[in-house]
Design a protein around this motif. Structure first.
Motif, PDB file in Angstrom:
ATOM      1  N   ALA A  74      -7.869  -6.994  -8.674  1.00 24.60           N
ATOM      2  CA  ALA A  74      -7.597  -5.855  -7.787  1.00 24.60           C
ATOM      3  C   ALA A  74      -7.015  -4.695  -8.587  1.00 24.60           C
ATOM      4  O   ALA A  74      -5.909  -4.220  -8.306  1.00 24.60           O
ATOM      5  CB  ALA A  74      -6.640  -6.285  -6.675  1.00 24.60           C
ATOM      6  N   PRO A  75      -7.738  -4.206  -9.593  1.00 26.24           N
ATOM      7  CA  PRO A  75      -7.175  -3.218 -10.523  1.00 26.24           C
ATOM      8  C   PRO A  75      -6.775  -1.891  -9.889  1.00 26.24           C
ATOM      9  O   PRO A  75      -5.919  -1.189 -10.434  1.00 26.24           O
ATOM     10  CB  PRO A  75      -8.296  -3.030 -11.554  1.00 26.24           C
ATOM     11  CG  PRO A  75      -9.553  -3.460 -10.852  1.00 26.24           C
ATOM     12  CD  PRO A  75      -9.125  -4.567  -9.945  1.00 26.24           C
ATOM     13  N   ILE A  76      -7.366  -1.533  -8.753  1.00 20.63           N
ATOM     14  CA  ILE A  76      -7.024  -0.241  -8.155  1.00 20.63           C
ATOM     15  C   ILE A  76      -5.589  -0.214  -7.635  1.00 20.63           C
ATOM     16  O   ILE A  76      -5.051   0.859  -7.356  1.00 20.63           O
ATOM     17  CB  ILE A  76      -7.991   0.134  -7.009  1.00 20.63           C
ATOM     18  CG1 ILE A  76      -7.934  -0.900  -5.880  1.00 20.63           C
ATOM     19  CG2 ILE A  76      -9.402   0.308  -7.518  1.00 20.63           C
ATOM     20  CD1 ILE A  76      -8.749  -0.499  -4.666  1.00 20.63           C
ATOM     21  N   TYR A  77      -4.944  -1.382  -7.543  1.00 18.43           N
ATOM     22  CA  TYR A  77      -3.568  -1.439  -7.045  1.00 18.43           C
ATOM     23  C   TYR A  77      -2.528  -1.484  -8.168  1.00 18.43           C
ATOM     24  O   TYR A  77      -1.332  -1.613  -7.892  1.00 18.43           O
ATOM     25  CB  TYR A  77      -3.388  -2.666  -6.145  1.00 18.43           C
ATOM     26  CG  TYR A  77      -4.233  -2.618  -4.899  1.00 18.43           C
ATOM     27  CD1 TYR A  77      -3.841  -1.887  -3.787  1.00 18.43           C
ATOM     28  CD2 TYR A  77      -5.453  -3.292  -4.838  1.00 18.43           C
ATOM     29  CE1 TYR A  77      -4.623  -1.827  -2.648  1.00 18.43           C
ATOM     30  CE2 TYR A  77      -6.250  -3.236  -3.706  1.00 18.43           C
ATOM     31  CZ  TYR A  77      -5.828  -2.506  -2.610  1.00 18.43           C
ATOM     32  OH  TYR A  77      -6.611  -2.444  -1.487  1.00 18.43           O
ATOM     33  N   LEU A  78      -2.951  -1.371  -9.414  1.00 13.10           N
ATOM     34  CA  LEU A  78      -2.027  -1.517 -10.533  1.00 13.10           C
ATOM     35  C   LEU A  78      -0.887  -0.507 -10.501  1.00 13.10           C
ATOM     36  O   LEU A  78       0.222  -0.802 -10.937  1.00 13.10           O
ATOM     37  CB  LEU A  78      -2.784  -1.401 -11.861  1.00 13.10           C
ATOM     38  CG  LEU A  78      -3.500  -2.674 -12.327  1.00 13.10           C
ATOM     39  CD1 LEU A  78      -4.371  -2.378 -13.535  1.00 13.10           C
ATOM     40  CD2 LEU A  78      -2.483  -3.769 -12.660  1.00 13.10           C
ATOM     41  N   GLY A  79      -1.124   0.687 -10.008  1.00 19.73           N
ATOM     42  CA  GLY A  79      -0.068   1.693  -9.972  1.00 19.73           C
ATOM     43  C   GLY A  79       0.842   1.596  -8.773  1.00 19.73           C
ATOM     44  O   GLY A  79       1.828   2.340  -8.674  1.00 19.73           O
ATOM     45  N   CYS A  80       0.538   0.683  -7.849  1.00 23.76           N
ATOM     46  CA  CYS A  80       1.339   0.539  -6.631  1.00 23.76           C
ATOM     47  C   CYS A  80       2.536  -0.378  -6.871  1.00 23.76           C
ATOM     48  O   CYS A  80       2.576  -1.142  -7.834  1.00 23.76           O
ATOM     49  CB  CYS A  80       0.478  -0.015  -5.499  1.00 23.76           C
ATOM     50  SG  CYS A  80      -0.949   1.002  -5.080  1.00 23.76           S
ATOM     51  N   THR A  81       3.500  -0.312  -5.974  1.00 21.04           N
ATOM     52  CA  THR A  81       4.719  -1.106  -6.085  1.00 21.04           C
ATOM     53  C   THR A  81       4.588  -2.391  -5.279  1.00 21.04           C
ATOM     54  O   THR A  81       4.342  -2.334  -4.072  1.00 21.04           O
ATOM     55  CB  THR A  81       5.930  -0.315  -5.553  1.00 21.04           C
ATOM     56  OG1 THR A  81       6.037   0.912  -6.264  1.00 21.04           O
ATOM     57  CG2 THR A  81       7.214  -1.117  -5.717  1.00 21.04           C
ATOM     58  N   PRO A  82       4.738  -3.568  -5.904  1.00 20.47           N
ATOM     59  CA  PRO A  82       4.639  -4.816  -5.140  1.00 20.47           C
ATOM     60  C   PRO A  82       5.751  -4.919  -4.098  1.00 20.47           C
ATOM     61  O   PRO A  82       6.918  -4.655  -4.395  1.00 20.47           O
ATOM     62  CB  PRO A  82       4.791  -5.904  -6.206  1.00 20.47           C
ATOM     63  CG  PRO A  82       4.470  -5.236  -7.501  1.00 20.47           C
ATOM     64  CD  PRO A  82       4.937  -3.821  -7.339  1.00 20.47           C
ATOM     65  N   THR A  83       5.383  -5.283  -2.877  1.00 26.40           N
ATOM     66  CA  THR A  83       6.397  -5.533  -1.851  1.00 26.40           C
ATOM     67  C   THR A  83       6.824  -6.986  -1.853  1.00 26.40           C
ATOM     68  O   THR A  83       7.885  -7.325  -1.341  1.00 26.40           O
ATOM     69  CB  THR A  83       5.870  -5.179  -0.451  1.00 26.40           C
ATOM     70  OG1 THR A  83       4.683  -5.938  -0.191  1.00 26.40           O
ATOM     71  CG2 THR A  83       5.543  -3.713  -0.338  1.00 26.40           C
ATOM     72  N   ASP A  84       5.983  -7.855  -2.420  1.00 26.75           N
ATOM     73  CA  ASP A  84       6.306  -9.278  -2.469  1.00 26.75           C
ATOM     74  C   ASP A  84       7.502  -9.527  -3.381  1.00 26.75           C
ATOM     75  O   ASP A  84       7.826  -8.728  -4.259  1.00 26.75           O
ATOM     76  CB  ASP A  84       5.112 -10.081  -3.007  1.00 26.75           C
ATOM     77  CG  ASP A  84       3.953 -10.105  -2.036  1.00 26.75           C
ATOM     78  OD1 ASP A  84       4.202  -9.960  -0.832  1.00 26.75           O
ATOM     79  OD2 ASP A  84       2.813 -10.271  -2.485  1.00 26.75           O
ATOM     80  N   LEU A  85       8.128 -10.679  -3.196  1.00 24.86           N
ATOM     81  CA  LEU A  85       9.204 -11.093  -4.079  1.00 24.86           C
ATOM     82  C   LEU A  85       8.639 -11.467  -5.445  1.00 24.86           C
ATOM     83  O   LEU A  85       7.464 -11.787  -5.589  1.00 24.86           O
ATOM     84  CB  LEU A  85       9.948 -12.274  -3.460  1.00 24.86           C
ATOM     85  CG  LEU A  85      10.589 -11.969  -2.094  1.00 24.86           C
ATOM     86  CD1 LEU A  85      11.090 -13.243  -1.450  1.00 24.86           C
ATOM     87  CD2 LEU A  85      11.722 -10.974  -2.243  1.00 24.86           C
TER      88      LEU A  85
END
Length: 482
Positions: free
Chosen positions: A244-255
């Motif tokens: 899912a490379p398009i999400y690399l710049g996003c901040t993980p909400t998971d722990l």
């Protein structure tokens, strides 16, 4: 906490496997899905072991909203009419292309029973008008779904005792209650237990797991079933980059423990995976609600979505369709209403006129001016022919100065969590690459491929799935023969 570790041996295919301790059911991961599974397995009479690398408190579920419907007690108390058929229709329409009909059907059919189960555990829900535990938590009131299915609120928010806000710790509070119940039924829950490897015999049956506890390696046999509840892979950059490379710049909400171990471990024993490129991205801009009166534009100054859309749809549209670049244009009235909640760094530009704002943002003239002129013309008439924003959020933006709030990846907090994972049956049983079940192996929560596809997520489906399929896995594993 495990007591004196016994020693036993079990035949694993043609090789002999040494076991340090045997249990009926082993649950790896103790978020809400794992806690639900452990509780039901222990209450069903199984001898249960829960393994979690961070301990129960560290891996507490951080969500609060639980998606339930079909006529729950809270809906009835609020005089909200809902049916399983209506809930099923909405989920089939809103969870993306190629919905998992079987999984959705099970989720819907068990929804009212899950609500009653939570109430029986002492989970409080309020129907007081000033402290309501029920809300629209997805796209129910947004076009086109509001015209396809009558909007019904299904986001259930536990009214956690002692909390100042309904949005604090509901999932963690339930998880702790479930783990306490599992412990009282005899479940062992050692701290700092890191699962390392799944053991599968040559006969294809999963037999147990190898884990490290306080630096020591142990082999634990699961006589009736092994349940994976280890979360997704948002904190594994290598897996995100691959799937899912398009999400690399996003901040993980998971722990941080959501590192994909469970998915990789399941694959190592032949499990299939599904929708690994799917994720839920969110830009949480809608508090206060007046911000929905603003106009979302892309790098070309064009609108691309209705601003009253659920934050998950907005976030995913920014990431998937707009190359991570977007701005929310607001006027002075909107800023005055919620200026204190805008982080200064999130303000991309401010100007006395839209034309000047356009120049500061580097948007080719006169694109932004034309977008706002068109929007204002129709908003004055109470219309939005392009994106059908609800009338309650429609008004012209005319009071300068004008502000562009940055909604771009890397410039604003666009968060995400993964939705793809291990392929399972509606009974939470893990499937192999040939579509056959792997005996005595289950996967629940975000380690499994969930109900929603990208772009159509509704808040509460995550915790709702954790409870539904965690319970199913716990009961199912406990009923297996040893």
């Amino acid at each position: 906490m495990l007591g004196i570790l016994g020693t036993s041996e079990s035949l694993a295919g043609e090789a002999r496997q040494h076991w340090d301790r045997e249990f009926d059911v082993i649950v790896v991961g103790c978020g809400l899905a794992g806690a639900s599974a452990a509780y039901e397995a222990a209450r069903s009479g199984a001898v249960v072991l829960v393994l979690d690398s961070g301990g129960a408190a560290a891996n507490a579920s951080h969500g609060t909203i639980i998606y339930m419907g079909g006529g729950t007690g809270l809906q009835k108390a609020c005089q909200i009419e809902d049916t399983p058929e209506a809930m099923m229709k909405y989920l089939l329409a809103s969870t993306g292309p190629d919905p998992d009909t079987g999984r959705i059907r099970v989720f819907v059919e068990r929804s009212v029973a899950n609500y009653d189960w939570l109430v029986s555990l002492g989970v409080p829900f309020s129907n007081a008008p000033d402290n309501l535990s029920l809300e629209y938590s997805g796209s129910e009131k947004v076009y086109p779904w509001r015209e396809m299915i009558r909007p019904v609120p299904r986001g259930h928010i536990p009214d956690v005792p002692g909390s100042k806000s309904l949005y604090r710790g509901g999932g963690a509070w339930i998880q702790k209650r479930l783990l306490d119940g599992a412990r009282s039924a005899g479940a062992a829950t050692p701290l700092n237990a890191v699962a390392r490897r799944i053991v599968r015999g040559h006969d294809g049956v999963v037999q147990g797991v190898v884990a490290t506890i306080d630096g020591r390696s142990f082999s634990f046999r699961a006589r009736r079933g092994l349940i994976l509840a280890t979360g997704g892979f948002a904190h594994n950059k290598e897996m995100v980059s691959e799937h899912a490379p398009i999400y690399l710049g996003c901040t993980p909400t998971d722990l941080k423990w959501n590192d994909g171990w469970g998915i990789r471990a399941a694959q190592s024993v032949g499990a299939a995976v599904r929708r690994m490129g799917s994720a839920g991205a969110g830009w949480y801009f809608y508090h206060p609600a007046s911000r929905r009166q603003g106009v979302l534009v892309n790098a070309q100054g064009q609108r691309f979505i209705s601003e009253d859309s659920y934050s998950g749809r907005v976030g995913d549209a920014i990431v998937r369709e707009q190359h991570g670049i977007a701005y929310l244009i607001v006027d002075r009235t909107i800023m005055d209403d919620g200026a204190s909640t805008v982080i200064p760094d999130a303000i991309a530009a401010q100007a006395a006129s839209i034309a000047d704002l356009e120049g500061l943002l580097g948007i080719p003239a006169p694109a932004l001016q034309q977008t706002l002129d068109t929007y204002n013309t129709y908003a004055t008439k109470g219309q939005d022919p392009l994106f059908h924003k609800a009338l309650e959020h429609l008004r012209p933006l005319s009071q300068g100065p004008f502000t562009a709030i940055n909604a771009s990846v890397g410039k604003s907090r666009v968060s995400f969590f993964t939705l793809g994972g291990v392929h399972t049956t509606p009974g939470a049983e893990v499937l192999d690459t040939e579509g056959k079940t792997i005996p005595k192996l289950y996967a629940v929560g975000r380690v499994s491929a969930g109900i929603p596809c990208p772009y159509y997520y509704s808040s509460g489906l995550n915790l709702g799935e954790c409870i539904t399929f965690g319970r199913i896995a716990g009961i199912g594993a406990a009923r297996n023969r040893t």
